[in-house]
Design a protein around this motif. Sequence first.
Motif, PDB file in Angstrom:
ATOM      1  N   LYS A  14      75.512  26.369  19.482  1.00 34.98           N
ATOM      2  CA  LYS A  14      75.118  24.997  19.131  1.00 34.98           C
ATOM      3  C   LYS A  14      74.196  24.372  20.173  1.00 34.98           C
ATOM      4  CE  LYS A  14      78.928  23.806  16.125  1.00 34.98           C
ATOM      5  NZ  LYS A  14      78.287  23.369  14.903  1.00 34.98           N
ATOM      6  N   LEU A  15      74.525  24.572  21.455  1.00 32.25           N
ATOM      7  CA  LEU A  15      73.687  23.985  22.508  1.00 32.25           C
ATOM      8  C   LEU A  15      72.303  24.623  22.553  1.00 32.25           C
ATOM      9  CD1 LEU A  15      76.270  23.625  25.419  1.00 32.25           C
ATOM     10  CD2 LEU A  15      75.212  21.782  24.096  1.00 32.25           C
ATOM     11  N   ALA A  16      72.221  25.920  22.306  1.00 27.88           N
ATOM     12  CA  ALA A  16      70.928  26.616  22.379  1.00 27.88           C
ATOM     13  C   ALA A  16      69.979  26.182  21.267  1.00 27.88           C
ATOM     14  CB  ALA A  16      71.140  28.130  22.339  1.00 27.88           C
ATOM     15  N   ARG A  17      70.505  25.583  20.224  1.00 28.59           N
ATOM     16  CA  ARG A  17      69.633  25.043  19.164  1.00 28.59           C
ATOM     17  C   ARG A  17      68.949  23.748  19.615  1.00 28.59           C
ATOM     18  NH1 ARG A  17      74.282  25.666  15.563  1.00 28.59           N
ATOM     19  NH2 ARG A  17      74.287  27.850  15.020  1.00 28.59           N
ATOM     20  N   ARG A  18      69.569  23.059  20.588  1.00 31.23           N
ATOM     21  CA  ARG A  18      69.057  21.747  21.016  1.00 31.23           C
ATOM     22  C   ARG A  18      68.485  21.731  22.417  1.00 31.23           C
ATOM     23  NH1 ARG A  18      74.293  18.823  18.486  1.00 31.23           N
ATOM     24  NH2 ARG A  18      73.737  19.330  16.361  1.00 31.23           N
ATOM     25  N   THR A  19      68.839  22.741  23.201  1.00 33.02           N
ATOM     26  CA  THR A  19      68.388  22.808  24.595  1.00 33.02           C
ATOM     27  C   THR A  19      67.904  24.230  24.878  1.00 33.02           C
ATOM     28  OG1 THR A  19      70.540  23.511  25.467  1.00 33.02           O
ATOM     29  CG2 THR A  19      70.172  21.133  25.304  1.00 33.02           C
ATOM     30  N   PRO A  20      67.233  24.429  25.995  1.00 29.77           N
ATOM     31  CA  PRO A  20      66.887  25.809  26.367  1.00 29.77           C
ATOM     32  C   PRO A  20      68.170  26.649  26.520  1.00 29.77           C
ATOM     33  CG  PRO A  20      65.693  24.250  27.736  1.00 29.77           C
ATOM     34  CD  PRO A  20      66.696  23.449  26.947  1.00 29.77           C
ATOM     35  N   THR A  21      68.073  27.927  26.251  1.00 28.02           N
ATOM     36  CA  THR A  21      69.232  28.814  26.299  1.00 28.02           C
ATOM     37  C   THR A  21      69.909  28.785  27.664  1.00 28.02           C
ATOM     38  OG1 THR A  21      68.226  30.222  24.627  1.00 28.02           O
ATOM     39  CG2 THR A  21      70.026  31.177  25.894  1.00 28.02           C
ATOM     40  N   TRP A  22      69.123  28.712  28.738  1.00 33.30           N
ATOM     41  CA  TRP A  22      69.726  28.704  30.069  1.00 33.30           C
ATOM     42  C   TRP A  22      70.583  27.465  30.288  1.00 33.30           C
ATOM     43  CZ3 TRP A  22      68.749  24.959  33.701  1.00 33.30           C
ATOM     44  CH2 TRP A  22      67.605  24.175  33.513  1.00 33.30           C
ATOM     45  N   VAL A  23      70.196  26.339  29.699  1.00 34.83           N
ATOM     46  CA  VAL A  23      71.000  25.115  29.810  1.00 34.83           C
ATOM     47  C   VAL A  23      72.319  25.309  29.059  1.00 34.83           C
ATOM     48  CG1 VAL A  23      71.137  22.663  29.191  1.00 34.83           C
ATOM     49  CG2 VAL A  23      69.013  23.598  30.129  1.00 34.83           C
ATOM     50  N   ALA A  24      72.244  25.889  27.874  1.00 35.19           N
ATOM     51  CA  ALA A  24      73.454  26.165  27.093  1.00 35.19           C
ATOM     52  C   ALA A  24      74.396  27.073  27.874  1.00 35.19           C
ATOM     53  CB  ALA A  24      73.075  26.800  25.756  1.00 35.19           C
ATOM     54  N   LEU A  25      73.838  28.062  28.539  1.00 31.85           N
ATOM     55  CA  LEU A  25      74.639  29.002  29.327  1.00 31.85           C
ATOM     56  C   LEU A  25      75.327  28.290  30.494  1.00 31.85           C
ATOM     57  CD1 LEU A  25      75.564  31.873  30.010  1.00 31.85           C
ATOM     58  CD2 LEU A  25      73.372  32.194  31.188  1.00 31.85           C
ATOM     59  N   ILE A  26      74.609  27.443  31.203  1.00 28.90           N
ATOM     60  CA  ILE A  26      75.170  26.717  32.354  1.00 28.90           C
ATOM     61  C   ILE A  26      76.266  25.748  31.905  1.00 28.90           C
ATOM     62  CG2 ILE A  26      74.655  25.058  34.212  1.00 28.90           C
ATOM     63  CD1 ILE A  26      73.573  27.884  34.745  1.00 28.90           C
ATOM     64  N   VAL A  27      75.999  24.980  30.861  1.00 32.28           N
ATOM     65  CA  VAL A  27      76.988  24.011  30.369  1.00 32.28           C
ATOM     66  C   VAL A  27      78.252  24.732  29.908  1.00 32.28           C
ATOM     67  CG1 VAL A  27      77.469  22.311  28.557  1.00 32.28           C
ATOM     68  CG2 VAL A  27      75.293  22.241  29.792  1.00 32.28           C
ATOM     69  N   SER A  28      78.079  25.784  29.134  1.00 30.99           N
ATOM     70  CA  SER A  28      79.219  26.562  28.653  1.00 30.99           C
ATOM     71  C   SER A  28      80.023  27.135  29.816  1.00 30.99           C
ATOM     72  CB  SER A  28      78.724  27.693  27.746  1.00 30.99           C
ATOM     73  OG  SER A  28      79.761  28.565  27.414  1.00 30.99           O
ATOM     74  N   SER A  29      79.334  27.644  30.826  1.00 24.81           N
ATOM     75  CA  SER A  29      80.002  28.229  31.993  1.00 24.81           C
ATOM     76  C   SER A  29      80.777  27.175  32.784  1.00 24.81           C
ATOM     77  CB  SER A  29      78.975  28.895  32.904  1.00 24.81           C
ATOM     78  OG  SER A  29      78.305  29.911  32.210  1.00 24.81           O
ATOM     79  N   ALA A  30      80.189  26.015  32.960  1.00 26.96           N
ATOM     80  CA  ALA A  30      80.860  24.937  33.695  1.00 26.96           C
ATOM     81  C   ALA A  30      82.110  24.469  32.949  1.00 26.96           C
ATOM     82  CB  ALA A  30      79.899  23.769  33.911  1.00 26.96           C
ATOM     83  N   LEU A  31      82.005  24.324  31.649  1.00 29.69           N
ATOM     84  CA  LEU A  31      83.170  23.906  30.857  1.00 29.69           C
ATOM     85  C   LEU A  31      84.250  24.992  30.859  1.00 29.69           C
ATOM     86  CD1 LEU A  31      81.413  22.124  27.863  1.00 29.69           C
ATOM     87  CD2 LEU A  31      82.699  21.074  29.737  1.00 29.69           C
TER      88      LEU A  31
END
Length: 85
Positions: A14-31
Motif C-alpha cells: 500500500k505504501l509503495a503505491r503512494r511513496t517511493p519503494t524505499w520509503v515504504a520499506l523504511i516505514v514498514s521496518s520501523a513499525l
Amino acid sequence: MLEEVIFRGVLIGKLARRTPTWVALIVSSALFGALHLRSIAEWPLLLNYGLVGLLLGALYLLSQRNILVPISVHVAWNTMGFVSS
C-alpha cells in the motif's frame, strides 16, 4: 506468517503505491521494530528489530514480492532463537 503478510505484503504494498519503494520499506521496518518492543525499557532494541524488518522487507522486494521468502527467513530466525534459548 501473519506479521509478514501485514508488514511486507499489505503495508509495503500500500505504501509503495503512494511513496517511493524505499520509503515504504523504511516505514514498514520501523513499525515492525516498534511492534516487537515489549516495554518502553526495550527502546534501545528498536534499531535491532528495525534492521531485521529491513532485511525481511528487502528480501521480499528482491524476490519480486514473493511473500514466502521473508516468511521462510522469519520462521528460521524464530526457530534459531527458540532452540538456542
